[in-house]
Design an enzyme around this catalytic site. Sequence first.
Site, PDB file in Angstrom:
ATOM      1  N   HIS A 304       0.867  -1.177   0.000  1.00  0.00           N
ATOM      2  CA  HIS A 304       0.000   0.000   0.000  1.00  0.00           C
ATOM      3  C   HIS A 304       0.908   1.233   0.000  1.00  0.00           C
ATOM      4  CE1 HIS A 304      -3.800   2.154   1.178  1.00  0.00           C
ATOM      5  NE2 HIS A 304      -2.904   3.049   1.561  1.00  0.00           N
ATOM      6  N   HIS A 347       0.153   3.894  11.640  1.00  0.00           N
ATOM      7  CA  HIS A 347       1.318   4.752  11.449  1.00  0.00           C
ATOM      8  C   HIS A 347       1.256   5.982  12.351  1.00  0.00           C
ATOM      9  CE1 HIS A 347      -1.742   6.525   8.831  1.00  0.00           C
ATOM     10  NE2 HIS A 347      -1.044   7.647   8.783  1.00  0.00           N
ATOM     11  N   GLU A 353      -2.608  15.355  10.242  1.00  0.00           N
ATOM     12  CA  GLU A 353      -3.570  14.966   9.220  1.00  0.00           C
ATOM     13  C   GLU A 353      -4.991  15.312   9.658  1.00  0.00           C
ATOM     14  OE1 GLU A 353      -3.036  10.822   8.517  1.00  0.00           O
ATOM     15  OE2 GLU A 353      -0.859  10.989   8.263  1.00  0.00           O
ATOM     16  N   TYR A 362     -15.282   5.722   4.122  1.00  0.00           N
ATOM     17  CA  TYR A 362     -13.830   5.635   4.026  1.00  0.00           C
ATOM     18  C   TYR A 362     -13.394   4.234   4.428  1.00  0.00           C
ATOM     19  CZ  TYR A 362      -8.901   6.744   4.939  1.00  0.00           C
ATOM     20  OH  TYR A 362      -7.541   6.764   4.941  1.00  0.00           O
ATOM     21  N   HIS A 377      -5.670  13.695  13.301  1.00  0.00           N
ATOM     22  CA  HIS A 377      -4.599  12.901  13.891  1.00  0.00           C
ATOM     23  C   HIS A 377      -3.358  13.774  13.854  1.00  0.00           C
ATOM     24  CE1 HIS A 377      -7.347   9.705  12.111  1.00  0.00           C
ATOM     25  NE2 HIS A 377      -7.462   9.596  13.422  1.00  0.00           N
ATOM     26  N   HIS A 383      -2.271   6.249  14.597  1.00  0.00           N
ATOM     27  CA  HIS A 383      -3.639   6.049  14.139  1.00  0.00           C
ATOM     28  C   HIS A 383      -3.626   4.997  13.036  1.00  0.00           C
ATOM     29  CE1 HIS A 383      -1.804   9.373  11.917  1.00  0.00           C
ATOM     30  NE2 HIS A 383      -2.551   9.039  10.875  1.00  0.00           N
TER      31      HIS A 383
END
Length: 451
Positions: A304, A347, A353, A362, A377, A383
């Site tokens: 990803h 991460h 963010e 989402y 975050h 998160h």
Amino acid sequence: MNRPADPHEMIQAPSLQGPHEGYMPGFANDFETEALPGALPQGMNSPQKCNYGLYGEQLSGTAFTADVPERTWCYRIRPSVKHSHRYEKIDLPHWKSAPCVDPDVISLGQYRWDPVPHSDEGLTWLTGMRTMTTAGDVNTQVGMASHIYLVTETMEDSYFFSADSELLVVPQEGRLRFATELGIIDLAPQEIAIIPRGLVYRVEVLEGPCRGFVCENYGQKFELPGRGPIGANCMANPRDFKAPVAAFEDRETPSTVTIKWCGQFHETKIGHSPLDVVAWHGNYAPYKYDLTTYCPVGAILFDHPDPSIFTVLTAPSGVPGTANIDFVLFRERWMVAEKTFRPPWYHKNIMSELMGNIYGQYDAKPQGFVPGGMSLHNMMLPHGPDKNAFEGASNSNLGPEKLENTMSFMFETRFPQHLTAFAAKEAPLQDDYIDCWSDIEKKFDGTPGLK
């Protein structure tokens, strides 16, 4: 020549032919447009006398010595010194600027909000702005602020410009019209608009009530990200950005101009509309962009990629490779990576963010992150997916899958984002958001094998 008294009827340049009438395509192009024939001087910027008795005036978005100056020459009925008189400070209590650190608010944490609801109060673009977070310092022109707008009323004989910032506008509900000095931008959900620093405009309600998100950029202007090995195509293509054609008003009526300057608001009274630019040319202009034209790229075999692969626009900072702001879009796309945990992984990073949901669901948060909602975050706070998203992605049959009915975005900045009192105490904060990770299980038992 008599002009329409209706404030919605600006005299506009002849429209372009095709599906984007009233707009000129291209990002940061050097445009030229005139609402009356012969109003735009040719071969020079500042003739001794301009046609129609117009005044020549330059609007600069960069210092004169910038490597690539951003400026527009305007040919207007009155020079803008006539759109400015004595100033009186006013209060717009819900619109905050950085630094705005409330000692009674804790910004350290993972936060999520339901949509800020509409009220029975009539609200304009100015009175309906609600600041959620601030970062950096408006006085040194670094950082940003994030806002929710709630708009139900048109600004009548009222105009605004920000000396502090350019505004990135992301509608979620309703339709707005930005009648600017350089032309008209109509804006609906699944589109964005950029309104440059220093540009005068009025906001009208075309279909209400209106709600959406605003990123107020104190720093360098938004630009297209460098594509590196991706090459010339995909992501946001320059041709899909649309700048307005020239449009003007010639109306003698008492009017108010509000200015945001160093985080404070001031008001001046004039006797006419300031939207009087009959012709213009240059590369400093407002524009709109249809988010459905964003062409995402991603992993087509395994893993990803970082969310930076979905950057639509970036505003550079003084640190190479580290943005003052990135605007990132998560839209419909195919997921095909093999042997891969496909949602965003757990991460924490240096960037703060702030996410907003335009519509749909989402993939990393199937519950609780609803259209019109937001999450934050902050820098170096962990998160990632909740338990349901983790378990679903860890155990699903990894055939090709299309994420549909989804469009979310992120305002990402290198600076910590501080919550305002409104965000902490008035906006519909989900107090239990942090608990979405509480039921994640320990799977490690010391024995080998996939759990």
